[in-house]
Design a protein around this motif. Sequence first.
Motif, PDB file in Angstrom:
ATOM      1  N   THR A  75       0.797  -1.230   0.000  1.00 27.50           N
ATOM      2  CA  THR A  75       0.000   0.000   0.000  1.00 27.50           C
ATOM      3  C   THR A  75       0.832   1.283   0.000  1.00 27.50           C
ATOM      4  O   THR A  75       0.341   2.338  -0.356  1.00 27.50           O
ATOM      5  CB  THR A  75      -0.978   0.007   1.201  1.00 27.50           C
ATOM      6  N   GLY A  76       2.121   1.187   0.385  1.00 30.14           N
ATOM      7  CA  GLY A  76       2.946   2.396   0.431  1.00 30.14           C
ATOM      8  C   GLY A  76       2.370   3.393   1.419  1.00 30.14           C
ATOM      9  O   GLY A  76       2.155   3.083   2.586  1.00 30.14           O
ATOM     10  N   GLY A  77       2.057   4.584   0.944  1.00 33.11           N
ATOM     11  CA  GLY A  77       1.469   5.603   1.820  1.00 33.11           C
ATOM     12  C   GLY A  77      -0.032   5.486   1.978  1.00 33.11           C
ATOM     13  O   GLY A  77      -0.665   6.356   2.559  1.00 33.11           O
ATOM     14  N   LEU A  94      -8.055  -4.026   4.560  1.00 32.38           N
ATOM     15  CA  LEU A  94      -6.791  -4.342   5.232  1.00 32.38           C
ATOM     16  C   LEU A  94      -5.671  -3.894   4.314  1.00 32.38           C
ATOM     17  O   LEU A  94      -5.573  -4.351   3.171  1.00 32.38           O
ATOM     18  CB  LEU A  94      -6.677  -5.843   5.527  1.00 32.38           C
ATOM     19  N   LEU A  95      -4.833  -2.973   4.785  1.00 35.25           N
ATOM     20  CA  LEU A  95      -3.702  -2.466   4.015  1.00 35.25           C
ATOM     21  C   LEU A  95      -2.419  -3.026   4.590  1.00 35.25           C
ATOM     22  O   LEU A  95      -2.191  -2.927   5.813  1.00 35.25           O
ATOM     23  CB  LEU A  95      -3.661  -0.932   4.069  1.00 35.25           C
ATOM     24  N   VAL A  96      -1.579  -3.641   3.748  1.00 35.28           N
ATOM     25  CA  VAL A  96      -0.318  -4.194   4.237  1.00 35.28           C
ATOM     26  C   VAL A  96       0.851  -3.671   3.403  1.00 35.28           C
ATOM     27  O   VAL A  96       0.717  -3.392   2.213  1.00 35.28           O
ATOM     28  CB  VAL A  96      -0.312  -5.749   4.229  1.00 35.28           C
ATOM     29  N   ASP A  97       1.999  -3.545   4.062  1.00 37.45           N
ATOM     30  CA  ASP A  97       3.238  -3.171   3.378  1.00 37.45           C
ATOM     31  C   ASP A  97       4.396  -3.772   4.168  1.00 37.45           C
ATOM     32  O   ASP A  97       4.322  -3.893   5.398  1.00 37.45           O
ATOM     33  CB  ASP A  97       3.378  -1.650   3.290  1.00 37.45           C
ATOM     34  N   SER A  98       5.449  -4.135   3.439  1.00 35.12           N
ATOM     35  CA  SER A  98       6.605  -4.756   4.107  1.00 35.12           C
ATOM     36  C   SER A  98       7.519  -3.719   4.757  1.00 35.12           C
ATOM     37  O   SER A  98       8.475  -4.067   5.435  1.00 35.12           O
ATOM     38  CB  SER A  98       7.406  -5.587   3.096  1.00 35.12           C
ATOM     39  N   ILE A  99       7.227  -2.429   4.542  1.00 31.32           N
ATOM     40  CA  ILE A  99       8.039  -1.355   5.136  1.00 31.32           C
ATOM     41  C   ILE A  99       7.236  -0.677   6.251  1.00 31.32           C
ATOM     42  O   ILE A  99       6.213  -0.028   6.007  1.00 31.32           O
ATOM     43  CB  ILE A  99       8.465  -0.330   4.062  1.00 31.32           C
ATOM     44  N   HIS A 122       2.036  -3.903   9.229  1.00 32.58           N
ATOM     45  CA  HIS A 122       3.377  -4.083   8.669  1.00 32.58           C
ATOM     46  C   HIS A 122       3.613  -5.583   8.481  1.00 32.58           C
ATOM     47  O   HIS A 122       3.935  -6.291   9.427  1.00 32.58           O
ATOM     48  CB  HIS A 122       4.395  -3.469   9.652  1.00 32.58           C
ATOM     49  N   MET A 123       3.398  -6.066   7.282  1.00 34.23           N
ATOM     50  CA  MET A 123       3.598  -7.490   6.996  1.00 34.23           C
ATOM     51  C   MET A 123       3.687  -7.719   5.495  1.00 34.23           C
ATOM     52  O   MET A 123       3.275  -6.892   4.700  1.00 34.23           O
ATOM     53  CB  MET A 123       2.474  -8.343   7.598  1.00 34.23           C
ATOM     54  N   ARG A 124       4.245  -8.864   5.133  1.00 33.92           N
ATOM     55  CA  ARG A 124       4.312  -9.258   3.729  1.00 33.92           C
ATOM     56  C   ARG A 124       2.981  -9.895   3.317  1.00 33.92           C
ATOM     57  O   ARG A 124       2.297 -10.511   4.138  1.00 33.92           O
ATOM     58  CB  ARG A 124       5.458 -10.251   3.512  1.00 33.92           C
TER      59      ARG A 124
END
Length: 214
Positions: A75-77, A94-99, A122-124
């Motif tokens: 999702t980034g920002g 549900l928004l997820v990002d690895s960063i 914060h998850m892959r």
Amino acid sequence: MITVDIILKYFPDLTENQIAQFTKLESLYKEWNAQINVISRKDIDELYIRHVLHSLGIAKVQPFKPGARILDVGTGGGFPGIPLAILFPETEFLLVDSIGKKIKVVNGVAEGIGLTNLTAEHMRAEKVKGEFDFVVSRAVTAMPDFVKWVKKKCAKKQNHTLKNGILYLKGGDLTEELKEFASVTLYDLPNYFEEDFFETKKVVHLPLKFKPTR
């Protein structure tokens, strides 16, 4: 300067609360972007076209029903998830990002506009549990890799006009990237939005489970 009016041009039936939420996005993203860079300087001045309206291209192709579950991968920002969550307040996102720092921005913005139908983690993608009507994303990787991440995440029960699967925002010539997917459909965003930015932009719909052409 592009303002929130561009959203009202294409989505004229927004409630007062939705208009207020969309309006607040600019100041919130500028504030967060000064701390954690998630949007380029050039793009922040055109936030409403390049990020918000672009995200809402998915809504033109497939509006989400109340009670639907949507997963935004990479999702980034917060794109496309945050604009879609504003537009569909009775749909669960549900928004997820690895960063992790990007998720911090997403949570800050969501809290700042009072979004209650959105969770950000914060998850892959591979680690996400549960099933969703659609997986949305903005060109985080090539489609064959993306499919590997999310192919088991879609619910079997259909509730929408389009079959459950991936709704992916992409640009340019996708012939090579999509050649193995027989059931893919491309929706050209210039059919919905007249601004030059959308000239080569598309929403790619890929039903899951799909059948490869070979």
